[in-house]
Write a protein that holds these residues in place. Structure first.
Motif, PDB file in Angstrom:
ATOM      1  N   PHE A  61       0.871  -1.182   0.000  1.00  0.00           N
ATOM      2  CA  PHE A  61       0.000   0.000   0.000  1.00  0.00           C
ATOM      3  C   PHE A  61       0.906   1.229   0.000  1.00  0.00           C
ATOM      4  O   PHE A  61       1.093   1.888   1.020  1.00  0.00           O
ATOM      5  CB  PHE A  61      -0.928  -0.026   1.220  1.00  0.00           C
ATOM      6  N   MET A  62       1.438   1.544  -1.165  1.00  0.00           N
ATOM      7  CA  MET A  62       2.569   2.467  -1.288  1.00  0.00           C
ATOM      8  C   MET A  62       2.253   3.902  -0.902  1.00  0.00           C
ATOM      9  O   MET A  62       3.126   4.642  -0.454  1.00  0.00           O
ATOM     10  CB  MET A  62       3.081   2.403  -2.725  1.00  0.00           C
ATOM     11  N   GLY A  63       1.008   4.354  -1.094  1.00  0.00           N
ATOM     12  CA  GLY A  63       0.671   5.734  -0.778  1.00  0.00           C
ATOM     13  C   GLY A  63       1.530   6.718  -1.539  1.00  0.00           C
ATOM     14  O   GLY A  63       1.705   6.621  -2.752  1.00  0.00           O
ATOM     15  N   SER A  64       2.117   7.664  -0.827  1.00  0.00           N
ATOM     16  CA  SER A  64       2.927   8.713  -1.458  1.00  0.00           C
ATOM     17  C   SER A  64       4.375   8.307  -1.672  1.00  0.00           C
ATOM     18  O   SER A  64       5.197   9.124  -2.081  1.00  0.00           O
ATOM     19  CB  SER A  64       2.876   9.995  -0.627  1.00  0.00           C
ATOM     20  N   GLY A  65       4.719   7.056  -1.381  1.00  0.00           N
ATOM     21  CA  GLY A  65       6.028   6.537  -1.760  1.00  0.00           C
ATOM     22  C   GLY A  65       7.146   6.714  -0.753  1.00  0.00           C
ATOM     23  O   GLY A  65       8.318   6.630  -1.122  1.00  0.00           O
ATOM     24  N   THR A  66       6.832   6.886   0.520  1.00  0.00           N
ATOM     25  CA  THR A  66       7.892   7.094   1.506  1.00  0.00           C
ATOM     26  C   THR A  66       8.834   5.894   1.589  1.00  0.00           C
ATOM     27  O   THR A  66      10.054   6.065   1.696  1.00  0.00           O
ATOM     28  CB  THR A  66       7.287   7.391   2.890  1.00  0.00           C
ATOM     29  N   THR A  67       8.297   4.684   1.521  1.00  0.00           N
ATOM     30  CA  THR A  67       9.168   3.507   1.566  1.00  0.00           C
ATOM     31  C   THR A  67      10.049   3.432   0.331  1.00  0.00           C
ATOM     32  O   THR A  67      11.226   3.055   0.412  1.00  0.00           O
ATOM     33  CB  THR A  67       8.336   2.223   1.704  1.00  0.00           C
ATOM     34  N   ALA A  68       9.510   3.799  -0.821  1.00  0.00           N
ATOM     35  CA  ALA A  68      10.315   3.832  -2.040  1.00  0.00           C
ATOM     36  C   ALA A  68      11.458   4.838  -1.907  1.00  0.00           C
ATOM     37  O   ALA A  68      12.581   4.576  -2.341  1.00  0.00           O
ATOM     38  CB  ALA A  68       9.433   4.184  -3.238  1.00  0.00           C
ATOM     39  N   VAL A  69      11.176   5.986  -1.320  1.00  0.00           N
ATOM     40  CA  VAL A  69      12.211   6.996  -1.102  1.00  0.00           C
ATOM     41  C   VAL A  69      13.301   6.447  -0.179  1.00  0.00           C
ATOM     42  O   VAL A  69      14.505   6.589  -0.451  1.00  0.00           O
ATOM     43  CB  VAL A  69      11.598   8.274  -0.496  1.00  0.00           C
ATOM     44  N   ALA A  70      12.894   5.800   0.900  1.00  0.00           N
ATOM     45  CA  ALA A  70      13.873   5.231   1.832  1.00  0.00           C
ATOM     46  C   ALA A  70      14.751   4.198   1.133  1.00  0.00           C
ATOM     47  O   ALA A  70      15.980   4.172   1.335  1.00  0.00           O
ATOM     48  CB  ALA A  70      13.151   4.598   3.018  1.00  0.00           C
ATOM     49  N   CYS A  71      14.149   3.355   0.303  1.00  0.00           N
ATOM     50  CA  CYS A  71      14.925   2.329  -0.400  1.00  0.00           C
ATOM     51  C   CYS A  71      15.876   2.949  -1.419  1.00  0.00           C
ATOM     52  O   CYS A  71      17.021   2.501  -1.569  1.00  0.00           O
ATOM     53  CB  CYS A  71      13.981   1.347  -1.076  1.00  0.00           C
ATOM     54  N   ALA A  72      15.420   3.967  -2.131  1.00  0.00           N
ATOM     55  CA  ALA A  72      16.289   4.634  -3.101  1.00  0.00           C
ATOM     56  C   ALA A  72      17.475   5.291  -2.408  1.00  0.00           C
ATOM     57  O   ALA A  72      18.601   5.256  -2.913  1.00  0.00           O
ATOM     58  CB  ALA A  72      15.486   5.670  -3.889  1.00  0.00           C
ATOM     59  N   ARG A  73      17.229   5.881  -1.268  1.00  0.00           N
ATOM     60  CA  ARG A  73      18.308   6.532  -0.512  1.00  0.00           C
ATOM     61  C   ARG A  73      19.313   5.528   0.042  1.00  0.00           C
ATOM     62  O   ARG A  73      20.497   5.831   0.166  1.00  0.00           O
ATOM     63  CB  ARG A  73      17.713   7.351   0.636  1.00  0.00           C
ATOM     64  N   GLN A  74      18.827   4.345   0.378  1.00  0.00           N
ATOM     65  CA  GLN A  74      19.682   3.366   1.059  1.00  0.00           C
ATOM     66  C   GLN A  74      20.078   2.182   0.178  1.00  0.00           C
ATOM     67  O   GLN A  74      20.543   1.159   0.687  1.00  0.00           O
ATOM     68  CB  GLN A  74      18.962   2.862   2.310  1.00  0.00           C
ATOM     69  N   GLN A  75      19.912   2.318  -1.132  1.00  0.00           N
ATOM     70  CA  GLN A  75      20.341   1.308  -2.098  1.00  0.00           C
ATOM     71  C   GLN A  75      19.725  -0.066  -1.832  1.00  0.00           C
ATOM     72  O   GLN A  75      20.389  -1.100  -1.871  1.00  0.00           O
ATOM     73  CB  GLN A  75      21.868   1.194  -2.144  1.00  0.00           C
ATOM     74  N   ARG A  76      18.424  -0.072  -1.575  1.00  0.00           N
ATOM     75  CA  ARG A  76      17.661  -1.311  -1.527  1.00  0.00           C
ATOM     76  C   ARG A  76      16.724  -1.357  -2.727  1.00  0.00           C
ATOM     77  O   ARG A  76      16.277  -0.311  -3.199  1.00  0.00           O
ATOM     78  CB  ARG A  76      16.827  -1.408  -0.251  1.00  0.00           C
ATOM     79  N   GLU A  77      16.438  -2.536  -3.213  1.00  0.00           N
ATOM     80  CA  GLU A  77      15.445  -2.677  -4.266  1.00  0.00           C
ATOM     81  C   GLU A  77      14.050  -2.520  -3.660  1.00  0.00           C
ATOM     82  O   GLU A  77      13.849  -2.758  -2.463  1.00  0.00           O
ATOM     83  CB  GLU A  77      15.582  -4.035  -4.953  1.00  0.00           C
ATOM     84  N   PHE A  78      13.095  -2.142  -4.496  1.00  0.00           N
ATOM     85  CA  PHE A  78      11.758  -1.849  -3.981  1.00  0.00           C
ATOM     86  C   PHE A  78      10.707  -2.195  -5.011  1.00  0.00           C
ATOM     87  O   PHE A  78      10.876  -1.944  -6.210  1.00  0.00           O
ATOM     88  CB  PHE A  78      11.647  -0.358  -3.645  1.00  0.00           C
ATOM     89  N   VAL A  79       9.593  -2.777  -4.549  1.00  0.00           N
ATOM     90  CA  VAL A  79       8.410  -2.947  -5.382  1.00  0.00           C
ATOM     91  C   VAL A  79       7.206  -2.509  -4.554  1.00  0.00           C
ATOM     92  O   VAL A  79       7.018  -2.957  -3.427  1.00  0.00           O
ATOM     93  CB  VAL A  79       8.254  -4.402  -5.886  1.00  0.00           C
ATOM     94  N   GLY A  80       6.436  -1.568  -5.112  1.00  0.00           N
ATOM     95  CA  GLY A  80       5.304  -1.019  -4.386  1.00  0.00           C
ATOM     96  C   GLY A  80       4.059  -0.941  -5.245  1.00  0.00           C
ATOM     97  O   GLY A  80       4.139  -0.731  -6.464  1.00  0.00           O
ATOM     98  N   TYR A  81       2.893  -1.080  -4.598  1.00  0.00           N
ATOM     99  CA  TYR A  81       1.602  -1.057  -5.278  1.00  0.00           C
ATOM    100  C   TYR A  81       0.716   0.012  -4.649  1.00  0.00           C
ATOM    101  O   TYR A  81       0.689   0.171  -3.427  1.00  0.00           O
ATOM    102  CB  TYR A  81       0.911  -2.421  -5.162  1.00  0.00           C
ATOM    103  N   GLU A  82      -0.018   0.734  -5.499  1.00  0.00           N
ATOM    104  CA  GLU A  82      -0.921   1.791  -5.024  1.00  0.00           C
ATOM    105  C   GLU A  82      -2.053   1.957  -6.035  1.00  0.00           C
ATOM    106  O   GLU A  82      -1.793   2.129  -7.226  1.00  0.00           O
ATOM    107  CB  GLU A  82      -0.162   3.105  -4.848  1.00  0.00           C
ATOM    108  N   ILE A  83      -3.304   1.920  -5.559  1.00  0.00           N
ATOM    109  CA  ILE A  83      -4.440   1.974  -6.477  1.00  0.00           C
ATOM    110  C   ILE A  83      -4.799   3.400  -6.885  1.00  0.00           C
ATOM    111  O   ILE A  83      -5.507   3.598  -7.872  1.00  0.00           O
ATOM    112  CB  ILE A  83      -5.675   1.269  -5.888  1.00  0.00           C
ATOM    113  N   ASN A  84      -4.326   4.405  -6.151  1.00  0.00           N
ATOM    114  CA  ASN A  84      -4.632   5.798  -6.484  1.00  0.00           C
ATOM    115  C   ASN A  84      -3.537   6.339  -7.409  1.00  0.00           C
ATOM    116  O   ASN A  84      -2.372   6.472  -7.011  1.00  0.00           O
ATOM    117  CB  ASN A  84      -4.720   6.629  -5.203  1.00  0.00           C
ATOM    118  N   ALA A  85      -3.903   6.643  -8.649  1.00  0.00           N
ATOM    119  CA  ALA A  85      -2.919   7.084  -9.639  1.00  0.00           C
ATOM    120  C   ALA A  85      -2.239   8.386  -9.247  1.00  0.00           C
ATOM    121  O   ALA A  85      -1.063   8.600  -9.543  1.00  0.00           O
ATOM    122  CB  ALA A  85      -3.591   7.245 -11.002  1.00  0.00           C
ATOM    123  N   SER A  86      -2.961   9.277  -8.591  1.00  0.00           N
ATOM    124  CA  SER A  86      -2.372  10.544  -8.185  1.00  0.00           C
ATOM    125  C   SER A  86      -1.276  10.339  -7.145  1.00  0.00           C
ATOM    126  O   SER A  86      -0.224  10.995  -7.191  1.00  0.00           O
ATOM    127  CB  SER A  86      -3.452  11.466  -7.615  1.00  0.00           C
TER     128      SER A  86
END
Length: 322
Positions: free
Chosen positions: A265-290
């Motif tokens: 439940f990715m939402g605004s992508g905070t976990t994706a940001v954390a992974c990008a900053r810390q060189q981890r791979e990430f896969v996230g899903y979110e039903i709201n396109a915005s």
């Protein structure tokens, strides 16, 4: 995903075309969706974000995790970090948080049953929830996983009135579970440094060379981190955005360098940001396109300084889909 504020939701965003082979975001018609699925293409993005770069290993999907989870191999994920709807009727631009009571608990058990097999034998899971449903959620998870901690997030909500019939709720519950006792956990990157006065007080020979004194102490299970108020520099247009400080601590502690994190439940992508900053791979899903578009903007801001040269071999385009 509850908090003390309600913000208007982002406006719906137009469809566009994007380079094939990239993880992308936005909405499209049923015909376009079918075409993209036939081409095995990731999902689309709004016009203003379609060309924004993503770091290698970061995938953002504008799809429902429950319908797409079968595409994830079992035992392929090091860490699941989930901030699902809390069952409290929040508005996320859809009816995803309209369940309550037994219906909400049944839905929660359903997605957890789908997610847990994706974890590696050394994997772990963090799930945000509210005190109203934490007992039921944690009791269920204890039948499938090993409970490591219950973490209390003190949101530092200021005293400004509120209810007069009970004590004011100012915390969220976070369950920390692992597949086995051999779960991955690295304390060193998340140690909290001691201040100079504390170090001086422990300067006796007994403490010389102590790693914990030099690097800092283990964070406790009460995390006092301010919620993201409207004026906070980190805040984006999402009603229950979690602080990066909290999410990054989880990623650093519970996912090895180069490992893979799943956010259903990715939402605004905070976990994706954390992974990008810390060189981890990430896969996230979110039903709201915005919200997906917001996530891409946030992650691309990290990717931009180190963006690689475009791959000339990728020249085809595909229509964005949901």
């Amino acid at each position: 995903m509850r908090d003390e504020f309600d913000e208007p939701q982002p406006a719906d965003i137009a469809e566009t075309t994007v380079p094939a082979g990239t993880a992308v975001l936005a909405e499209a018609t049923a015909t376009e969706a079918a075409q993209a699925l036939e081409a095995d293409a990731p999902v689309g993005a709004r016009a203003s974000t379609a060309e924004l770069p993503l770091p290698p290993g970061i995938e953002l999907w504008n799809r429902d995790f429950l319908t797409e989870v079968a595409n994830l191999p079992d035992a392929s994920i090091d860490l699941i970090l989930a901030d699902p709807p809390y069952g409290l009727g929040k508005d996320y631009g859809n009816d995803s948080d309209m369940r309550s009571g037994e219906d909400f608990i049944a839905w929660t058990r359903g997605w957890l049953e789908l997610a847990i097999p994706k974890l590696k034998p050394t994997g772990s899971l963090y799930v945000f929830c509210t005190w109203q449903y934490a007992p039921e959620i944690f009791s269920f998870l204890k039948t499938r996983l090993t409970m490591v901690n219950e973490i209390i997030w003190d949101r530092r909500v200021p005293s400004m009135g509120g209810t007069t019939r009970r004590f004011t709720s100012v915390h969220d519950n976070i369950g920390f579970f692992a597949v086995s006792k051999d779960y991955y956990f690295d304390l060193d990157p998340i140690r909290i440094p001691y201040d100079a006065a504390t170090k001086k007080a422990r300067s006796r020979k007994l403490f010389e060379g102590s790693k914990w004194l030099e690097l800092g102490y283990n964070p406790k299970d009460v995390w006092s981190v301010s919620r993201l108020h409207r004026q906070h520099a980190e805040r984006v247009d999402h009603p229950t955005q979690k602080p990066l400080e909290i999410v990054e601590r989880m990623v650093l502690a519970s996912c090895p360098p180069g490992g893979r994190v799943l956010d259903p439940f990715m939402g605004s992508g905070t976990t994706a940001v954390a992974c990008a900053r810390q060189q981890r791979e990430f896969v996230g899903y979110e039903i709201n396109a915005s919200y997906c578009a917001i996530a891409r903007e946030r992650v691309s801001a990290i990717a931009a300084p180190v963006a690689a040269e475009p791959d000339d071999s990728v020249s085809a385009t595909t229509t964005a889909t949901t």
